[in-house]
Design a protein around this motif. Sequence first.
Motif, mmCIF file in Angstrom:
data_model
loop_
_atom_site.group_PDB
_atom_site.id
_atom_site.type_symbol
_atom_site.label_atom_id
_atom_site.label_comp_id
_atom_site.label_asym_id
_atom_site.label_seq_id
_atom_site.Cartn_x
_atom_site.Cartn_y
_atom_site.Cartn_z
ATOM 1 N N SER A 48 -8.651 -1.886 41.115
ATOM 2 C CA SER A 48 -7.754 -2.359 40.067
ATOM 3 C C SER A 48 -8.381 -3.578 39.411
ATOM 4 C CB SER A 48 -6.386 -2.713 40.630
ATOM 5 O OG SER A 48 -5.770 -1.582 41.236
ATOM 6 N N ASP A 50 -4.389 -3.557 33.081
ATOM 7 C CA ASP A 50 -3.788 -2.596 34.022
ATOM 8 C C ASP A 50 -4.737 -1.455 34.348
ATOM 9 O OD1 ASP A 50 -1.449 -4.127 33.863
ATOM 10 O OD2 ASP A 50 -0.772 -3.018 32.105
ATOM 11 N N SER A 71 -7.058 0.880 36.648
ATOM 12 C CA SER A 71 -7.166 1.345 38.033
ATOM 13 C C SER A 71 -8.019 2.603 38.076
ATOM 14 C CB SER A 71 -5.789 1.628 38.640
ATOM 15 O OG SER A 71 -5.174 2.724 37.984
#
Length: 300
Positions: free
Chosen positions: A294, A283, A285
């Motif tokens: 991302s 996850d 980013s």
Amino acid sequence: IENTLLVTAQGDTLLRNGSLGAQVALWPLLRGEVRVVEFSLDKTAVHYRDTTAAMTLRADIGSFVLDGARARLKEHSADIRKATLDQGTIDLTLGESHASDTTASDTASAGWKILASALELKGVDFRMHTFPERTELAVKLEEGAVSGAEIDLETQQVAVRLVRLAGGDYQYLTDTSRMAQTPAPADSAASEPGLPWTVSLQRLELADNSVSYGSLYGQPGPGFDPSHIRLSALDLRIDSIRSRGSDIAATLRELSFRERSGLEVTGTQGTFSMDSAGIVLRDFSLTTPASRISAQARAG
């Protein structure tokens, strides 16, 4: 105690203290417990030099207050309720030591457990210089706080609830023209690795900090120069940091900064872990004023 002065046989000042205060409970001493109600130092200057170890230490302390501490000598445990350092300048120089230390170090035998509920720093300036491989480490901190620290020397564990640093300026500069010589192989019997330390930190917070990293010499080149990195407006928040040997895990909640070259990162998030099986990034980013990246990654 007011206006204390200690000098060496050569007449050099070793310690100068404007005021020292201590309040110690006497009755607990009979059962092997040292209980400090309060200990304070004001306007204290220290100058220590060890020519054998090639070390020089200079410190000027505005105010240091230890508010409540207890040491149980038989149980090898110590509790610190609160310690505050307000205005301090520390300068440490480390050279090439020619001393031979053959004393074996065994931290497990000490078995001390230390608890510190609150540690506070205000207006602290620390500098360290090393030679002949020259490096300069500097930390100038407006405010810093550590909460809920536990250190167990027997099990080699450190656990901290919160570290918060505000208005800090950190510099690490090296002399890249001199490369450290590769040390001679150590005796295998004396260099056997011990058990790794386990370090855990529930939350790390940095607010409005600055970082410099690179070479001691020269001027930055145009654009991004890895030899002269300068970050400003650095805000950072990391949760659930855990390290044991080469195993590392952390959750990045916030990272933003501006680099000298004009690069600006407005937000970064992600979970990172590394162990013997490989490296995992989840996850992730990264956001700039003009883009967003991302990623999910695994290696190993």
